[in-house]
Design an enzyme around this catalytic site. Structure first.
Site, PDB file in Angstrom:
ATOM      1  N   HIS A 132       0.805  -1.319  -0.201  1.00  0.00           N
ATOM      2  CA  HIS A 132      -0.109  -0.044  -0.050  1.00  0.00           C
ATOM      3  C   HIS A 132       0.864   1.265  -0.060  1.00  0.00           C
ATOM      4  CE1 HIS A 132      -3.445  -2.625   1.765  1.00  0.00           C
ATOM      5  NE2 HIS A 132      -3.181  -2.577   0.708  1.00  0.00           N
ATOM      6  N   ASN A 225      -2.388 -12.791  15.694  1.00  0.00           N
ATOM      7  CA  ASN A 225      -3.614 -11.869  15.605  1.00  0.00           C
ATOM      8  C   ASN A 225      -4.358 -11.918  16.854  1.00  0.00           C
ATOM      9  OD1 ASN A 225      -4.225  -9.772  13.855  1.00  0.00           O
ATOM     10  ND2 ASN A 225      -6.294 -10.677  13.896  1.00  0.00           N
TER      11      ASN A 225
END
Ligand code: ZN
Length: 250
Positions: A132, A225
């Site tokens: 990104h 996570n």
């Protein structure tokens, strides 16, 4: 009840012990990181539920960080960008440092990241596939002149080129914009050659993260996570603790 392994006064869970074993024996590790890899560096996940957005901004972050919004409402885009994306005090955490250390030892093919904060490079990683883009790179839309992070931090409102007066755009992939094909190819190549894939701090809902992970064909798929992800059923090892805390122990 979870099995605990005690060493040097620290409590190491069986999961972290397994992670350490796999990191030791693997030779082509790839890390795939998302927002959760930087929260311990004080960078908030802009997608996380935050009442402030409702008070301070008239639009959700996904709208503000879109190509159309940048073009039509640059003042509002940069108000958000200054508040939430340009965080000059942020430093790499033990997670970033461990990933860089494994690359230096020749055990890692690099990091594929959704983050734009540049903290992997700050930690010493050289092979970083920034899907990104990065807040560290910025270009004048008119003449193409390069501007660094500090120039953006010091600018007020919409930053303009000191040479031609054009509007400066961060080298960040906004919503509606495509990813860089060379970076995609590099990331896919690394993941498909990896003998261990460690996914850190991403719920894998942002396109095209889930697609990338499918290129991994090994049997050491690790998910670190805090919450469940759609990849959980495919993972060989799942750890729910903060990434920096986990990687500091291995
Ligand atoms: Zn210019």
């Amino acid at each position: 009840m979870q099995e605990k392994i005690f060493r040097k006064g620290n409590v190491m869970t069986a999961e972290i012990e397994k992670l350490k074993e796999w990191l030791d024996e693997s030779e082509r590790i790839v890390f795939f990181t998302g927002a959760g890899a930087s929260t311990e560096s004080g960078i908030p996940d802009f997608r996380s539920v935050d009442g402030l957005y409702n008070q301070k901004y008239d639009y959700p972050p996904e709208t503000i960080l879109s190509h159309t919004f940048f073009k039509n409402k640059p003042e509002e885009f940069y108000r958000f960008y200054h508040d939430k994306m340009l965080l000059p005090g942020a430093k790499p955490n033990p997670g970033h440092l461990k990933m860089a250390e494994l690359e230096k030892k020749g055990k890692s093919l690099g990091v594929v990241t959704q983050n734009i904060d540049g903290l992997h490079q700050a930690a010493g990683s050289e092979k970083v596939f920034e899907l990104h883009g990065s807040v560290l790179r910025n270009y004048c839309m008119k003449c193409g002149k390069f501007f660094d992070f500090d120039y953006m931090v010091q600018s007020d409102g919409v930053p303009h080129c000191d040479k031609c007066g054009g509007v400066i755009k961060p080298d960040v992939v906004l919503y509606e914009e495509g990813l860089d094909q060379d970076i995609i190819n590099g990331a896919v190549s690394a993941i498909s050659r990896a003998d261990m894939l460690v996914i850190c701090g991403t719920s894998l809902v942002v396109w095209p993260a889930a697609g990338f992970v499918n290129y991994y064909t090994g049997n050491k798929l690790v998910l670190i996570n805090k919450s469940a992800t759609q990849m959980d059923s495919k993972a060989d090892l799942i750890i729910r603790d903060p990434i920096g805390e986990v990687l500091a122990q291995v």
